[in-house]
Design an enzyme around this catalytic site. Structure first.
Site, PDB file in Angstrom:
ATOM      1  N   HIS A   1      -0.606   1.972 -12.956  1.00 38.25           N
ATOM      2  CA  HIS A   1       0.156   1.035 -13.401  1.00 38.25           C
ATOM      3  C   HIS A   1       1.616   1.353 -13.671  1.00 38.25           C
ATOM      4  O   HIS A   1       1.856   2.431 -14.109  1.00 38.25           O
ATOM      5  CB  HIS A   1      -0.502   0.673 -14.875  1.00 38.25           C
ATOM      6  CG  HIS A   1      -0.035  -0.437 -15.475  1.00 38.25           C
ATOM      7  ND1 HIS A   1      -0.037  -1.837 -15.180  1.00 38.25           N
ATOM      8  CD2 HIS A   1       1.071  -0.589 -16.405  1.00 38.25           C
ATOM      9  CE1 HIS A   1       0.555  -2.415 -15.916  1.00 38.25           C
ATOM     10  NE2 HIS A   1       0.847  -1.904 -16.835  1.00 38.25           N
TER      11      HIS A   1
ATOM     12  N   ASP B   1      -5.810  -2.688 -17.976  1.00 32.31           N
ATOM     13  CA  ASP B   1      -4.654  -1.771 -18.142  1.00 32.31           C
ATOM     14  C   ASP B   1      -5.103  -0.958 -19.340  1.00 32.31           C
ATOM     15  O   ASP B   1      -3.999  -0.635 -20.074  1.00 32.31           O
ATOM     16  CB  ASP B   1      -3.294  -2.369 -18.186  1.00 32.31           C
ATOM     17  CG  ASP B   1      -3.141  -3.120 -16.733  1.00 32.31           C
ATOM     18  OD1 ASP B   1      -3.511  -2.576 -15.826  1.00 32.31           O
ATOM     19  OD2 ASP B   1      -2.396  -4.086 -16.691  1.00 32.31           O
TER      20      ASP B   1
ATOM     21  N   GLY C   1       0.688  -1.346  -0.049  1.00 37.41           N
ATOM     22  CA  GLY C   1       0.027  -0.001  -0.178  1.00 37.41           C
ATOM     23  C   GLY C   1       0.695   1.210   0.015  1.00 37.41           C
ATOM     24  O   GLY C   1       0.427   2.255   0.442  1.00 37.41           O
ATOM     25  N   SER C   2       1.820   1.389  -0.888  1.00 36.93           N
ATOM     26  CA  SER C   2       2.754   2.489  -0.880  1.00 36.93           C
ATOM     27  C   SER C   2       2.008   3.589  -1.441  1.00 36.93           C
ATOM     28  O   SER C   2       2.106   4.827  -1.246  1.00 36.93           O
ATOM     29  CB  SER C   2       4.303   2.201  -1.083  1.00 36.93           C
ATOM     30  OG  SER C   2       4.183   1.945  -2.320  1.00 36.93           O
ATOM     31  N   ASN C   3       1.489   3.264  -2.541  1.00 35.77           N
ATOM     32  CA  ASN C   3       0.654   4.376  -3.307  1.00 35.77           C
ATOM     33  C   ASN C   3      -0.608   4.702  -2.439  1.00 35.77           C
ATOM     34  O   ASN C   3      -0.715   6.012  -2.687  1.00 35.77           O
ATOM     35  CB  ASN C   3      -0.024   3.813  -4.482  1.00 35.77           C
ATOM     36  CG  ASN C   3       1.157   3.951  -5.806  1.00 35.77           C
ATOM     37  OD1 ASN C   3       1.570   4.908  -6.248  1.00 35.77           O
ATOM     38  ND2 ASN C   3       1.805   2.569  -6.023  1.00 35.77           N
TER      39      ASN C   3
ATOM     40  N   MET D   1      -4.742  -6.583  -6.587  1.00 35.16           N
ATOM     41  CA  MET D   1      -4.396  -7.617  -7.405  1.00 35.16           C
ATOM     42  C   MET D   1      -5.620  -8.574  -7.965  1.00 35.16           C
ATOM     43  O   MET D   1      -5.264  -9.793  -8.207  1.00 35.16           O
ATOM     44  CB  MET D   1      -3.292  -8.322  -6.844  1.00 35.16           C
ATOM     45  CG  MET D   1      -2.249  -7.541  -6.519  1.00 35.16           C
ATOM     46  SD  MET D   1      -1.536  -6.554  -7.849  1.00 35.16           S
ATOM     47  CE  MET D   1      -0.649  -7.952  -8.980  1.00 35.16           C
ATOM     48  N   ARG D   2      -6.759  -8.192  -8.167  1.00 29.44           N
ATOM     49  CA  ARG D   2      -7.894  -8.926  -8.343  1.00 29.44           C
ATOM     50  C   ARG D   2      -8.463  -8.367  -9.783  1.00 29.44           C
ATOM     51  O   ARG D   2      -8.702  -7.147  -9.963  1.00 29.44           O
ATOM     52  CB  ARG D   2      -9.089  -9.140  -7.434  1.00 29.44           C
ATOM     53  CG  ARG D   2      -8.729  -9.356  -6.290  1.00 29.44           C
ATOM     54  CD  ARG D   2      -8.379 -10.717  -6.159  1.00 29.44           C
ATOM     55  NE  ARG D   2      -9.063 -11.778  -6.831  1.00 29.44           N
ATOM     56  CZ  ARG D   2      -8.851 -13.278  -6.660  1.00 29.44           C
ATOM     57  NH1 ARG D   2      -7.501 -13.233  -6.521  1.00 29.44           N
ATOM     58  NH2 ARG D   2      -9.665 -13.928  -7.213  1.00 29.44           N
TER      59      ARG D   2
ATOM     60  N   ASN E   1      -6.633   3.980 -11.649  1.00 26.80           N
ATOM     61  CA  ASN E   1      -5.743   2.721 -11.297  1.00 26.80           C
ATOM     62  C   ASN E   1      -4.376   3.143 -11.597  1.00 26.80           C
ATOM     63  O   ASN E   1      -4.252   4.217 -12.621  1.00 26.80           O
ATOM     64  CB  ASN E   1      -6.097   1.502 -12.329  1.00 26.80           C
ATOM     65  CG  ASN E   1      -5.006   0.612 -11.965  1.00 26.80           C
ATOM     66  OD1 ASN E   1      -4.795   0.172 -10.995  1.00 26.80           O
ATOM     67  ND2 ASN E   1      -4.588  -0.015 -13.098  1.00 26.80           N
TER      68      ASN E   1
ATOM     69  N   LEU F   1     -11.216  -7.360 -12.330  1.00 30.45           N
ATOM     70  CA  LEU F   1     -12.585  -6.702 -12.033  1.00 30.45           C
ATOM     71  C   LEU F   1     -13.470  -7.330 -13.133  1.00 30.45           C
ATOM     72  O   LEU F   1     -13.089  -6.923 -14.452  1.00 30.45           O
ATOM     73  CB  LEU F   1     -12.676  -5.189 -11.793  1.00 30.45           C
ATOM     74  CG  LEU F   1     -11.702  -4.857 -10.724  1.00 30.45           C
ATOM     75  CD1 LEU F   1     -11.599  -3.339 -10.409  1.00 30.45           C
ATOM     76  CD2 LEU F   1     -12.200  -5.440  -9.382  1.00 30.45           C
TER      77      LEU F   1
END
Ligand code: GRF
Length: 203
Positions: free
Chosen positions: A111, A147, A14-16, A92-93, A109, A95
């Site tokens: 990337h 993405d 969770g750094s972002n 990391m799922r 998101n 959608l």
């Protein structure tokens, strides 16, 4: 100014998420972090957010029969918390189009590559294997295709001759932490117009 209620979805460190939380501490930032949600109850980022006094939730994908059931449960949690914008940050799922369809132009998101190059995983390894000289990161609106989606912000990172995937990832991450808060501010502050695939700044 009314701040937009934002949920950050994470799966790991969770750094972002932390960079968004820090940015949202400013009085004039147009968003507040109303929820941090993880699909992994043991995510390090979730413990950090909780320790900060942030409202957190875990929706463990493993206990659901399928993707839709899992997502319906997440959607409920988002609705109960009156969330207006969703930020994926190392979530990391994959959608489904149903879930993505609940958040048109309201889900972002980050990337770790300059899209549309290097969609998917292991972006730094692949960039080095291709010998590119410029790599980077992208914040984009989420659409059903993975993405893809209109690009809100990007930052370029020059590749060095002695780079490994880890050293390159570390320099890209510094840029991720810089552009994600900036992109969220633009979206939460309604400072953009969407023209086709282009996200343009609005004065
Ligand atoms: C980041 O590199 C992000 O771009 C990618 O997954 C990583 C998550 O890192 N989607 P963190 O959990 O935000 O530290």
């Amino acid at each position: 100014m009314s701040k937009k209620r934002v949920a950050i979805l994470i799966s790991g460190r969770g750094s972002n998420m932390m960079s968004l939380v820090e940015a949202a501490r400013s009085a004039d930032y147009p968003a507040e972090i109303a929820l941090v949600l993880s699909n992994r109850p043991d995510a390090a980022g979730l413990a950090w957010a909780k320790a900060q006094g942030i409202n957190v939730a875990a929706v463990d994908h493993k206990i659901y029969a399928g993707r839709e059931e899992f997502e319906r449960s997440m959607q409920k949690v988002l609705e109960i918390n009156r969330i207006e914008l969703v930020c994926l940050a190392g979530f990391m799922r994959v959608l489904t189009p149903w879930f993505v369809g609940q958040w048109p132009e309201r889900m972002l998101n980050i990337h770790p590559a300059l899209l549309p190059s290097y969609r998917g995983l292991h972006t730094h390894e692949r960039a080095l294997a291709d010998g590119v000289k410029i790599h980077g990161c992208t914040v984009h609106f989420v659409v059903p295709e993975m993405d893809a989606g209109p690009i809100v912000d990007q930052a370029a990172v020059p590749v060095r001759d002695d780079d490994t995937p880890d050293t390159l990832a570390a320099r890209v991450l510094v840029e991720e932490h810089r552009i994600y808060p900036r992109a969220l501010a633009m979206v939460a502050g309604d400072r953009f117009v969407l023209k086709g695939n282009r996200v343009l700044a609005r004065a």
